[in-house]
Design a protein around this motif. Sequence first.
Motif, PDB file in Angstrom:
ATOM      1  N   LYS A   1       0.849  -1.344  -0.001  1.00  0.00           N
ATOM      2  CA  LYS A   1      -0.382   0.060   0.119  1.00  0.00           C
ATOM      3  C   LYS A   1       0.867   1.647  -0.207  1.00  0.00           C
ATOM      4  N   ALA A   2       2.255   0.893   0.896  1.00  0.00           N
ATOM      5  CA  ALA A   2       3.056   2.399   0.577  1.00  0.00           C
ATOM      6  C   ALA A   2       3.554   2.370  -0.710  1.00  0.00           C
ATOM      7  N   LEU A   3       4.103   1.705  -1.005  1.00  0.00           N
ATOM      8  CA  LEU A   3       4.190   1.814  -2.707  1.00  0.00           C
ATOM      9  C   LEU A   3       3.574   1.970  -3.486  1.00  0.00           C
ATOM     10  N   VAL A   4       2.872   1.563  -2.716  1.00  0.00           N
ATOM     11  CA  VAL A   4       1.525   2.349  -4.291  1.00  0.00           C
ATOM     12  C   VAL A   4       1.029   3.360  -4.535  1.00  0.00           C
ATOM     13  N   VAL A   5       1.113   4.369  -3.149  1.00  0.00           N
ATOM     14  CA  VAL A   5       0.875   5.700  -3.134  1.00  0.00           C
ATOM     15  C   VAL A   5       1.993   6.636  -3.506  1.00  0.00           C
ATOM     16  N   GLU A   6       3.746   6.239  -3.118  1.00  0.00           N
ATOM     17  CA  GLU A   6       4.348   5.970  -4.317  1.00  0.00           C
ATOM     18  C   GLU A   6       3.846   6.506  -5.436  1.00  0.00           C
ATOM     19  N   LEU A   7       3.653   5.606  -5.530  1.00  0.00           N
ATOM     20  CA  LEU A   7       2.857   5.016  -7.394  1.00  0.00           C
ATOM     21  C   LEU A   7       2.349   6.262  -8.334  1.00  0.00           C
TER      22      LEU A   7
ATOM     23  N   CYS B   1       7.607  -3.510  -6.198  1.00  0.00           N
ATOM     24  CA  CYS B   1       5.981  -4.154  -6.351  1.00  0.00           C
ATOM     25  C   CYS B   1       5.473  -4.279  -7.306  1.00  0.00           C
ATOM     26  N   GLY B   2       4.653  -4.802  -7.708  1.00  0.00           N
ATOM     27  CA  GLY B   2       4.029  -5.526  -8.155  1.00  0.00           C
ATOM     28  C   GLY B   2       2.619  -6.510  -8.410  1.00  0.00           C
ATOM     29  N   ALA B   3       1.713  -6.683  -9.209  1.00  0.00           N
ATOM     30  CA  ALA B   3       0.135  -7.310  -9.255  1.00  0.00           C
ATOM     31  C   ALA B   3      -0.403  -7.988 -10.037  1.00  0.00           C
ATOM     32  N   VAL B   4      -0.939  -8.523  -9.792  1.00  0.00           N
ATOM     33  CA  VAL B   4      -1.343  -9.311 -10.574  1.00  0.00           C
ATOM     34  C   VAL B   4      -2.714  -9.893 -10.672  1.00  0.00           C
TER      35      VAL B   4
ATOM     36  N   PHE C   1       5.932  -1.211 -10.127  1.00  0.00           N
ATOM     37  CA  PHE C   1       6.775   0.578  -9.206  1.00  0.00           C
ATOM     38  C   PHE C   1       8.157   0.254  -8.392  1.00  0.00           C
ATOM     39  N   VAL C   2       8.413   0.631  -8.582  1.00  0.00           N
ATOM     40  CA  VAL C   2      10.552   0.952  -7.902  1.00  0.00           C
ATOM     41  C   VAL C   2      10.635   1.497  -7.105  1.00  0.00           C
TER      42      VAL C   2
ATOM     43  N   GLN D   1      15.816   3.500  -6.118  1.00  0.00           N
ATOM     44  CA  GLN D   1      16.186   2.594  -6.168  1.00  0.00           C
ATOM     45  C   GLN D   1      16.487   1.473  -7.748  1.00  0.00           C
ATOM     46  N   ARG D   2      16.453   2.513  -8.496  1.00  0.00           N
ATOM     47  CA  ARG D   2      15.870   1.742  -9.714  1.00  0.00           C
ATOM     48  C   ARG D   2      17.115   1.646 -10.565  1.00  0.00           C
TER      49      ARG D   2
END
Length: 160
Positions: A17-23, A62-65, A79-80, A84-85
């Motif tokens: 959830k935290a990574l998705v906020v940044e995405l 992260c990623g999802a399907v 998202f990265v 970190q990329r």
Amino acid sequence: MSTLVLKRTTSNDLDFKALVVELDKDLKIRDGEEHSFYAQFNGIDTINHVVVGYINQLPVGCGAVKEYNAETMEVKRMFVPLFQRGKGIASQVLVELEAWCKELGYKECVLETGLKQPEAIALYKRNGYHIIPNYGQYVGVENSICFNKLLTLNVFFNRL
């Protein structure tokens, strides 16, 4: 470089959830006026197949399907963070998602990304995805580019 550890989880995961906020912050800038159109297709309330990557116990990608149809999973929420990329994190997350899809019996992955996301386009091409006509809600959307990849099973046959 420290080892990347991948965790399979769901969209209830706090690190996801935290990574998705940044995405979403990044996409809002890139998409501009079109952001609300794309955002309606990116809810994470009920995603059961999420991968979060960690380096030194810190979430770094992260990623999802989610199911698109009986044979196809749709890749979502990759998202990265910028700092970190370039370390191969997104590719490793994507490979783990594909492996999970194969384990679940799916034969293909599809995805949509934006033309304003050249890093994502390069990632998918590098990982064997092919441009396809825009599908579903993305048909006719000029700033969308869609991809697919057939998931091959590693099956070896013994010859008699």
